[in-house]
Design a protein around this motif. Structure first.
Motif, PDB file in Angstrom:
ATOM      1  N   THR A   8      17.441 -66.229   5.155  1.00 17.62           N
ATOM      2  CA  THR A   8      17.233 -67.335   4.212  1.00 17.62           C
ATOM      3  C   THR A   8      16.975 -68.637   4.948  1.00 17.62           C
ATOM      4  OG1 THR A   8      18.647 -66.260   2.589  1.00 17.62           O
ATOM      5  CG2 THR A   8      18.256 -68.623   2.301  1.00 17.62           C
ATOM      6  N   ILE A   9      17.741 -68.924   5.974  1.00 20.06           N
ATOM      7  CA  ILE A   9      17.548 -70.141   6.763  1.00 20.06           C
ATOM      8  C   ILE A   9      16.183 -70.132   7.415  1.00 20.06           C
ATOM      9  CG2 ILE A   9      18.329 -71.401   8.805  1.00 20.06           C
ATOM     10  CD1 ILE A   9      21.208 -70.560   7.965  1.00 20.06           C
ATOM     11  N   CYS A  10      15.788 -69.018   8.009  1.00 20.13           N
ATOM     12  CA  CYS A  10      14.476 -68.921   8.649  1.00 20.13           C
ATOM     13  C   CYS A  10      13.359 -69.111   7.636  1.00 20.13           C
ATOM     14  CB  CYS A  10      14.315 -67.589   9.377  1.00 20.13           C
ATOM     15  SG  CYS A  10      15.239 -67.528  10.925  1.00 20.13           S
ATOM     16  N   THR A  36       5.136 -70.832  16.382  1.00 18.58           N
ATOM     17  CA  THR A  36       4.557 -69.901  17.364  1.00 18.58           C
ATOM     18  C   THR A  36       4.965 -68.453  17.129  1.00 18.58           C
ATOM     19  OG1 THR A  36       6.378 -70.367  18.884  1.00 18.58           O
ATOM     20  CG2 THR A  36       4.364 -71.672  19.150  1.00 18.58           C
ATOM     21  N   THR A  37       5.639 -68.200  16.016  1.00 11.47           N
ATOM     22  CA  THR A  37       6.033 -66.844  15.683  1.00 11.47           C
ATOM     23  C   THR A  37       4.789 -66.025  15.368  1.00 11.47           C
ATOM     24  OG1 THR A  37       7.973 -67.826  14.643  1.00 11.47           O
ATOM     25  CG2 THR A  37       7.615 -65.478  14.268  1.00 11.47           C
ATOM     26  N   PHE A  38       4.760 -64.801  15.849  1.00  5.46           N
ATOM     27  CA  PHE A  38       3.601 -63.928  15.664  1.00  5.46           C
ATOM     28  C   PHE A  38       3.141 -63.876  14.207  1.00  5.46           C
ATOM     29  CE2 PHE A  38       1.998 -59.626  14.689  1.00  5.46           C
ATOM     30  CZ  PHE A  38       0.793 -59.708  15.355  1.00  5.46           C
ATOM     31  N   ARG A  46       7.060 -74.680  18.803  1.00  2.00           N
ATOM     32  CA  ARG A  46       6.713 -75.530  19.948  1.00  2.00           C
ATOM     33  C   ARG A  46       6.551 -76.937  19.376  1.00  2.00           C
ATOM     34  NH1 ARG A  46       1.972 -73.265  21.611  1.00  2.00           N
ATOM     35  NH2 ARG A  46       3.172 -71.873  22.953  1.00  2.00           N
ATOM     36  N   VAL A  47       7.246 -77.921  19.975  1.00  2.00           N
ATOM     37  CA  VAL A  47       7.169 -79.288  19.452  1.00  2.00           C
ATOM     38  C   VAL A  47       6.794 -80.282  20.540  1.00  2.00           C
ATOM     39  CG1 VAL A  47       8.871 -78.822  17.634  1.00  2.00           C
ATOM     40  CG2 VAL A  47       9.625 -79.848  19.766  1.00  2.00           C
ATOM     41  N   ILE A  76      17.001 -70.693  15.111  1.00  2.00           N
ATOM     42  CA  ILE A  76      15.627 -70.607  15.609  1.00  2.00           C
ATOM     43  C   ILE A  76      15.641 -69.733  16.852  1.00  2.00           C
ATOM     44  CG2 ILE A  76      13.720 -71.922  16.591  1.00  2.00           C
ATOM     45  CD1 ILE A  76      14.591 -74.280  14.835  1.00  2.00           C
ATOM     46  N   HIS A  77      14.770 -68.748  16.877  1.00  2.00           N
ATOM     47  CA  HIS A  77      14.745 -67.779  17.972  1.00  2.00           C
ATOM     48  C   HIS A  77      14.276 -68.416  19.281  1.00  2.00           C
ATOM     49  CE1 HIS A  77      14.205 -64.061  20.151  1.00  2.00           C
ATOM     50  NE2 HIS A  77      12.952 -64.389  20.371  1.00  2.00           N
TER      51      HIS A  77
END
Length: 95
Positions: A8-10, A36-38, A46-47, A76-77
């Motif tokens: 849920t958070i993601c 940048t997640t597939f 990326r920030v 966050i992974h």
């Protein structure tokens, strides 16, 4: 239950959400956030943050300022960040 909470958070995280939060909390002149997640599931980002609050601070302290803005960070992974002062950003734009 824990996996559902993390999911849920993601799902609630987004590049726009993080951009607005970093811009507001760090009074940033410029913020770029890329998911940048597939599959763009919003768990890897990326920030780039440009803020006068980074003036005179070493890299570690700059990253700590960014991290302190994001209570979502544990969910966050992967989180890659580049932090610049307005002067550094202006020089980079001239390249």
């Amino acid at each position: 239950m824990i996996n559902r909470t993390i999911l849920t958070i993601c799902q609630e995280l987004s590049a726009n959400y993080l951009q607005e939060k970093l811009q507001r909390d760090l009074e940033a002149e410029h913020v770029e956030v890329e998911d940048t997640t597939f599959n763009r599931c919003a768990c890897s980002f990326r920030v780039l943050v440009v803020s006068a609050k980074f003036e005179g601070k070493p890299l570690l302290q700059r990253h700590q300022l960014v991290n302190a803005c994001l209570e979502e960070l544990p969910h966050i992974h992967a989180f890659e960040q580049k932090t610049l002062t307005p002067e550094q950003w202006a020089r980079e734009q001239q390249k």
